[in-house]
Motif scaffolding. Structure first.
Motif, PDB file in Angstrom:
ATOM      1  N   ALA A 159       0.857  -1.185   0.000  1.00 31.58           N
ATOM      2  CA  ALA A 159       0.000   0.000   0.000  1.00 31.58           C
ATOM      3  C   ALA A 159       0.890   1.230   0.000  1.00 31.58           C
ATOM      4  O   ALA A 159       2.001   1.209   0.530  1.00 31.58           O
ATOM      5  N   ASP A 160       0.411   2.295  -0.603  1.00 24.58           N
ATOM      6  CA  ASP A 160       1.140   3.557  -0.574  1.00 24.58           C
ATOM      7  C   ASP A 160       1.250   3.999   0.877  1.00 24.58           C
ATOM      8  O   ASP A 160       0.296   3.895   1.642  1.00 24.58           O
ATOM      9  N   ARG A 161       2.406   4.480   1.286  1.00 21.50           N
ATOM     10  CA  ARG A 161       2.632   4.861   2.674  1.00 21.50           C
ATOM     11  C   ARG A 161       2.078   6.233   3.017  1.00 21.50           C
ATOM     12  O   ARG A 161       1.970   6.582   4.189  1.00 21.50           O
ATOM     13  N   ARG A 162       1.711   7.013   2.021  1.00 19.27           N
ATOM     14  CA  ARG A 162       1.144   8.337   2.271  1.00 19.27           C
ATOM     15  C   ARG A 162      -0.332   8.168   2.622  1.00 19.27           C
ATOM     16  O   ARG A 162      -1.081   7.543   1.883  1.00 19.27           O
ATOM     17  N   SER A 163      -0.752   8.750   3.727  1.00 24.65           N
ATOM     18  CA  SER A 163      -2.106   8.522   4.241  1.00 24.65           C
ATOM     19  C   SER A 163      -3.192   8.921   3.252  1.00 24.65           C
ATOM     20  O   SER A 163      -4.229   8.276   3.181  1.00 24.65           O
ATOM     21  N   TRP A 164      -2.960   9.966   2.470  1.00 27.24           N
ATOM     22  CA  TRP A 164      -3.973  10.406   1.525  1.00 27.24           C
ATOM     23  C   TRP A 164      -4.016   9.544   0.259  1.00 27.24           C
ATOM     24  O   TRP A 164      -4.866   9.737  -0.590  1.00 27.24           O
ATOM     25  N   ARG A 165      -3.078   8.569   0.152  1.00 23.37           N
ATOM     26  CA  ARG A 165      -3.056   7.685  -1.010  1.00 23.37           C
ATOM     27  C   ARG A 165      -2.995   6.216  -0.608  1.00 23.37           C
ATOM     28  O   ARG A 165      -2.576   5.367  -1.394  1.00 23.37           O
ATOM     29  N   GLU A 166      -3.405   5.896   0.601  1.00 17.37           N
ATOM     30  CA  GLU A 166      -3.239   4.520   1.081  1.00 17.37           C
ATOM     31  C   GLU A 166      -4.054   3.502   0.301  1.00 17.37           C
ATOM     32  O   GLU A 166      -3.763   2.306   0.367  1.00 17.37           O
ATOM     33  N   ALA A 167      -5.023   3.918  -0.503  1.00 19.84           N
ATOM     34  CA  ALA A 167      -5.770   2.980  -1.341  1.00 19.84           C
ATOM     35  C   ALA A 167      -4.971   2.570  -2.578  1.00 19.84           C
ATOM     36  O   ALA A 167      -5.287   1.564  -3.213  1.00 19.84           O
ATOM     37  N   GLU A 168      -3.931   3.336  -2.925  1.00 17.14           N
ATOM     38  CA  GLU A 168      -3.108   3.006  -4.082  1.00 17.14           C
ATOM     39  C   GLU A 168      -2.138   1.884  -3.735  1.00 17.14           C
ATOM     40  O   GLU A 168      -1.632   1.813  -2.619  1.00 17.14           O
ATOM     41  N   GLN A 169      -1.876   1.027  -4.712  1.00 19.09           N
ATOM     42  CA  GLN A 169      -0.986  -0.110  -4.518  1.00 19.09           C
ATOM     43  C   GLN A 169       0.265   0.040  -5.386  1.00 19.09           C
ATOM     44  O   GLN A 169       0.206   0.609  -6.473  1.00 19.09           O
ATOM     45  N   TRP A 170       1.361  -0.498  -4.896  1.00 17.89           N
ATOM     46  CA  TRP A 170       2.634  -0.510  -5.609  1.00 17.89           C
ATOM     47  C   TRP A 170       3.032  -1.944  -5.907  1.00 17.89           C
ATOM     48  O   TRP A 170       2.883  -2.828  -5.050  1.00 17.89           O
ATOM     49  N   LEU A 171       3.543  -2.176  -7.097  1.00 21.07           N
ATOM     50  CA  LEU A 171       4.107  -3.468  -7.482  1.00 21.07           C
ATOM     51  C   LEU A 171       5.617  -3.354  -7.312  1.00 21.07           C
ATOM     52  O   LEU A 171       6.249  -2.460  -7.869  1.00 21.07           O
ATOM     53  N   ASN A 172       6.193  -4.247  -6.507  1.00 20.69           N
ATOM     54  CA  ASN A 172       7.618  -4.242  -6.189  1.00 20.69           C
ATOM     55  C   ASN A 172       8.240  -5.531  -6.683  1.00 20.69           C
ATOM     56  O   ASN A 172       7.623  -6.601  -6.570  1.00 20.69           O
ATOM     57  N   ALA A 173       9.463  -5.442  -7.183  1.00 16.62           N
ATOM     58  CA  ALA A 173      10.150  -6.650  -7.656  1.00 16.62           C
ATOM     59  C   ALA A 173      11.637  -6.552  -7.357  1.00 16.62           C
ATOM     60  O   ALA A 173      12.257  -5.498  -7.501  1.00 16.62           O
ATOM     61  N   LEU A 174      12.189  -7.682  -6.929  1.00 17.65           N
ATOM     62  CA  LEU A 174      13.631  -7.849  -6.796  1.00 17.65           C
ATOM     63  C   LEU A 174      14.059  -8.802  -7.907  1.00 17.65           C
ATOM     64  O   LEU A 174      13.506  -9.899  -8.045  1.00 17.65           O
ATOM     65  N   LEU A 175      15.043  -8.358  -8.682  1.00 15.78           N
ATOM     66  CA  LEU A 175      15.529  -9.120  -9.825  1.00 15.78           C
ATOM     67  C   LEU A 175      17.018  -9.382  -9.643  1.00 15.78           C
ATOM     68  O   LEU A 175      17.717  -8.570  -9.040  1.00 15.78           O
ATOM     69  N   ARG A 176      17.500 -10.498 -10.181  1.00 16.36           N
ATOM     70  CA  ARG A 176      18.928 -10.805 -10.092  1.00 16.36           C
ATOM     71  C   ARG A 176      19.469 -11.054 -11.489  1.00 16.36           C
ATOM     72  O   ARG A 176      18.820 -11.696 -12.309  1.00 16.36           O
ATOM     73  N   LEU A 177      20.663 -10.530 -11.735  1.00 17.84           N
ATOM     74  CA  LEU A 177      21.348 -10.781 -12.990  1.00 17.84           C
ATOM     75  C   LEU A 177      21.875 -12.213 -12.979  1.00 17.84           C
ATOM     76  O   LEU A 177      22.570 -12.618 -12.042  1.00 17.84           O
ATOM     77  N   THR A 178      21.512 -12.968 -13.971  1.00 20.42           N
ATOM     78  CA  THR A 178      21.956 -14.355 -14.071  1.00 20.42           C
ATOM     79  C   THR A 178      22.660 -14.559 -15.406  1.00 20.42           C
ATOM     80  O   THR A 178      22.290 -13.945 -16.411  1.00 20.42           O
ATOM     81  N   PRO A 179      23.659 -15.431 -15.439  1.00 17.39           N
ATOM     82  CA  PRO A 179      24.336 -15.676 -16.716  1.00 17.39           C
ATOM     83  C   PRO A 179      23.407 -16.434 -17.665  1.00 17.39           C
ATOM     84  O   PRO A 179      22.634 -17.286 -17.228  1.00 17.39           O
ATOM     85  N   LEU A 180      23.482 -16.091 -18.925  1.00 17.02           N
ATOM     86  CA  LEU A 180      22.710 -16.817 -19.938  1.00 17.02           C
ATOM     87  C   LEU A 180      23.483 -18.061 -20.347  1.00 17.02           C
ATOM     88  O   LEU A 180      24.704 -18.049 -20.420  1.00 17.02           O
ATOM     89  N   GLY A 181      22.759 -19.088 -20.652  1.00 17.67           N
ATOM     90  CA  GLY A 181      23.493 -20.256 -21.122  1.00 17.67           C
ATOM     91  C   GLY A 181      22.858 -21.481 -20.792  1.00 17.67           C
ATOM     92  O   GLY A 181      22.087 -22.188 -20.892  1.00 17.67           O
TER      93      GLY A 181
END
Length: 181
Positions: A159-181
């Motif tokens: 949820a958005d941490r700002r009280s006036w926008r708490e109905a808004e949602q955020w999509l968060n992602a952690l990505l890792r660089l991986t070797p191709l192959g």
């Protein structure tokens, strides 16, 4: 998926995933809040911000130089263990996001970590003279299909941490660089 993750916990999680010693790029650092948090934890922080007034503010707040630079101009190669793009890539037009992600990927060292966040939604919009690209899980997955070097590690909404926008949602992602192959 987690419904709420305070930013200090997110910074800590991101930091533990990046290899040591940690060189971090705060990409689109805004006011410098997170760059300062990383610097105070002893990390080597490089901060960029495309808005000159925000870059000046971030320099004062974070206590480090902030380069005025657009994501589309990033040209580093294997320089960072982690890249922090908190609520910043959402200002990049959707058509330019694949190339920007490729630039960020090239800037990561092997096994580097990239954090991104977008307003949870679909499509592009303009609000108060600013451009926004909103992504949902499906749109993010499609975007990541074009960058096979990045592996999705974690995905969650908050949820958005700002009280006036708490109905808004955020999509968060952690990505890792991986070797191709």
């Amino acid at each position: 998926m987690r419904r709420f993750w305070p930013s200090w916990r997110l910074v800590r999680r991101f930091s533990t995933l990046a290899a040591a010693p940690v060189a971090i790029l705060d990409a689109g650092c805004g006011s410098g809040r997170d760059a300062r948090a990383f610097r105070e934890r002893g990390y080597a922080v490089t901060a960029i911000e495309p808005s000159p007034p925000l870059a000046r503010l971030a320099e004062m707040h974070a206590g480090l130089p902030v380069e005025v630079k657009r994501f589309q101009a990033i040209d580093w190669c294997e320089r960072f263990d982690g890249i922090w793009a908190c609520a910043s890539l959402l200002h990049v037009p959707l058509a330019e996001l694949p190339a920007v992600l490729q630039r960020l990927t090239r800037a990561l060292r092997p096994a580097g970590v990239l954090y991104v966040s977008f307003k949870d939604g679909a499509g592009e919009r303009d609000s108060d003279g600013r451009h926004f690209t909103d992504l949902n899980e499906t749109a993010l997955a499609e975007l990541l299909d074009g960058v096979p070097e990045l592996m999705l590690m974690e995905l969650w909404t908050t949820a958005d941490r700002r009280s006036w926008r708490e109905a808004e949602q955020w999509l968060n992602a952690l990505l890792r660089l991986t070797p191709l192959g």
